[in-house]
Enzyme design. Sequence first.
Site, PDB file in Angstrom:
ATOM      1  CD  GLU A  86      -2.895  -1.192   0.277  1.00  0.00           C
ATOM      2  OE1 GLU A  86      -3.054  -0.259  -0.745  1.00  0.00           O
ATOM      3  OE2 GLU A  86      -3.590  -2.412   0.019  1.00  0.00           O
ATOM      4  CB  CYS A 145     -15.796  -5.179 -20.527  1.00  0.00           C
ATOM      5  SG  CYS A 145     -14.289  -4.136 -20.718  1.00  0.00           S
TER       6      CYS A 145
END
Length: 192
Positions: A86, A145
């Site tokens: 992070e 997609c």
Amino acid sequence: MAKLYFKFGAMGCSKTAQALITKFNYEERNMKAVLLKPAIDDRDGADIVKSRIGLYERAVAVKEDENLYELYNTRFPDCDAVIVDECQFLTPEQVDQLSLITIEKDVPVLCFGLSTDFTTHLFPGSKRLFEIAESITEIKSVCTCGAKATVNARLDDKGEVVTSGSQVCIGGNGRYVAMCRKCWLKRINSQK
């Protein structure tokens, strides 16, 4: 010569898993690696780094005003590598401090994190890493997609894409989803 590495990608691309695997690889070879994480990321516990697939490890949580070069020198001078999860939440100054570890101590520093926030703007820590890291690698992720995911879409409680707010909002699988830019824009437009 050691390098400062930046390995970045969208949500869900295995950044944290790869950070944990990297630490394991050093330790499997009887080398010491310290795992750091910004203290602001407390979703799995103050000192826990946990991947979506369930791997986890204890880490040293670092505060925003903590000097990482001094931390290395005082607590981990015998470490063979520094691994940061992070890293987007680091300050630019902390990124510079990590770079000093590679330059002055000849110790590799491997940073894993997001490049951009939910509005597609660079995080300050990531921006600095793009500016000074010797090695920059994208870890790819996929949109629903099938296209490459590049956007970390933030969702509200109704599942709507959020387009404004604080840059930092700690959350996990339910709050963020990786999308390609086309699907992200399409979803934003359909919400209007």
